[in-house]
Design a protein around this motif. Structure first.
Motif, PDB file in Angstrom:
ATOM      1  N   ASP A 156      -5.089   2.998   3.664  1.00 37.68           N
ATOM      2  CA  ASP A 156      -4.719   1.580   3.521  1.00 37.68           C
ATOM      3  C   ASP A 156      -3.462   1.260   4.333  1.00 37.68           C
ATOM      4  OD1 ASP A 156      -6.813   0.838   1.850  1.00 37.68           O
ATOM      5  OD2 ASP A 156      -5.670   1.153   0.002  1.00 37.68           O
ATOM      6  N   GLU A 165       1.692   1.834  -3.467  1.00 45.22           N
ATOM      7  CA  GLU A 165       0.569   2.444  -4.191  1.00 45.22           C
ATOM      8  C   GLU A 165       0.499   3.943  -3.907  1.00 45.22           C
ATOM      9  OE1 GLU A 165      -3.032   0.256  -3.358  1.00 45.22           O
ATOM     10  OE2 GLU A 165      -2.228  -1.588  -4.204  1.00 45.22           O
ATOM     11  N   GLU A 200      -4.963   5.679  -0.137  1.00 49.27           N
ATOM     12  CA  GLU A 200      -3.723   4.903   0.032  1.00 49.27           C
ATOM     13  C   GLU A 200      -3.115   5.128   1.414  1.00 49.27           C
ATOM     14  OE1 GLU A 200      -3.503   2.691  -1.940  1.00 49.27           O
ATOM     15  OE2 GLU A 200      -4.353   3.416  -3.804  1.00 49.27           O
ATOM     16  N   GLU A 241       0.833  -1.212   0.000  1.00 48.14           N
ATOM     17  CA  GLU A 241       0.000   0.000   0.000  1.00 48.14           C
ATOM     18  C   GLU A 241       0.867   1.260   0.000  1.00 48.14           C
ATOM     19  OE1 GLU A 241      -3.045  -0.011  -0.684  1.00 48.14           O
ATOM     20  OE2 GLU A 241      -3.538  -2.100  -0.328  1.00 48.14           O
TER      21      GLU A 241
HETATM   22 MG   LIG Z   1      -4.505   0.726  -1.898  1.00 50.33          MG
END
Ligand SMILES: [Mg+2]
Length: 105
Positions: free
Chosen positions: A70, A38, A67, A35
């Motif tokens: 996350d 990302e 993100e 994550e």
């Molecule tokens: Mg994500």
């Protein structure tokens, strides 16, 4: 919201879906790193100025917020699985940082 409340909410969400078996410390640590990758995709090849300009787009800001969330979600679940009290850990780390980097007058 304290980390403790967040942790309880996330564990309840996870357990209601039967995902506990997947949430080993290793899997959660890897997921947090994925994550983070990302999140970094949003900044790749951008200057600081371009990033600050792009965040004015609500859709872009929401995508970046997703993100960040996350990453925090996986790290909170990782701390839960390892029996780490995040509220205490963060407080103690700030205290350690204060001793390591004292204010200069
Ligand atoms: Mg994500």
């Amino acid at each position: 919201m304290h980390f403790r409340e967040l942790e309880e909410k996330l564990v309840a969400f996870r357990d209601a879906r039967g995902w506990m078996k997947y949430h080993t410390p290793k899997n959660l640590a890897i997921s947090a790193a994925v994550e983070m990758g990302e999140l970094l995709e949003h900044f790749q090849w951008e200057s600081d100025e371009e990033i600050l300009e792009s965040i004015k787009d609500p859709a872009k800001k929401e995508a970046i917020a997703d993100e960040i969330a996350d990453v925090i979600i996986y790290l909170t679940l990782l701390a839960h699985e390892l029996g780490i009290d995040l509220d205490r850990a963060v407080e103690e780390k700030i205290e350690k940082n204060g001793k390591k980097y004292p204010l200069r007058t």
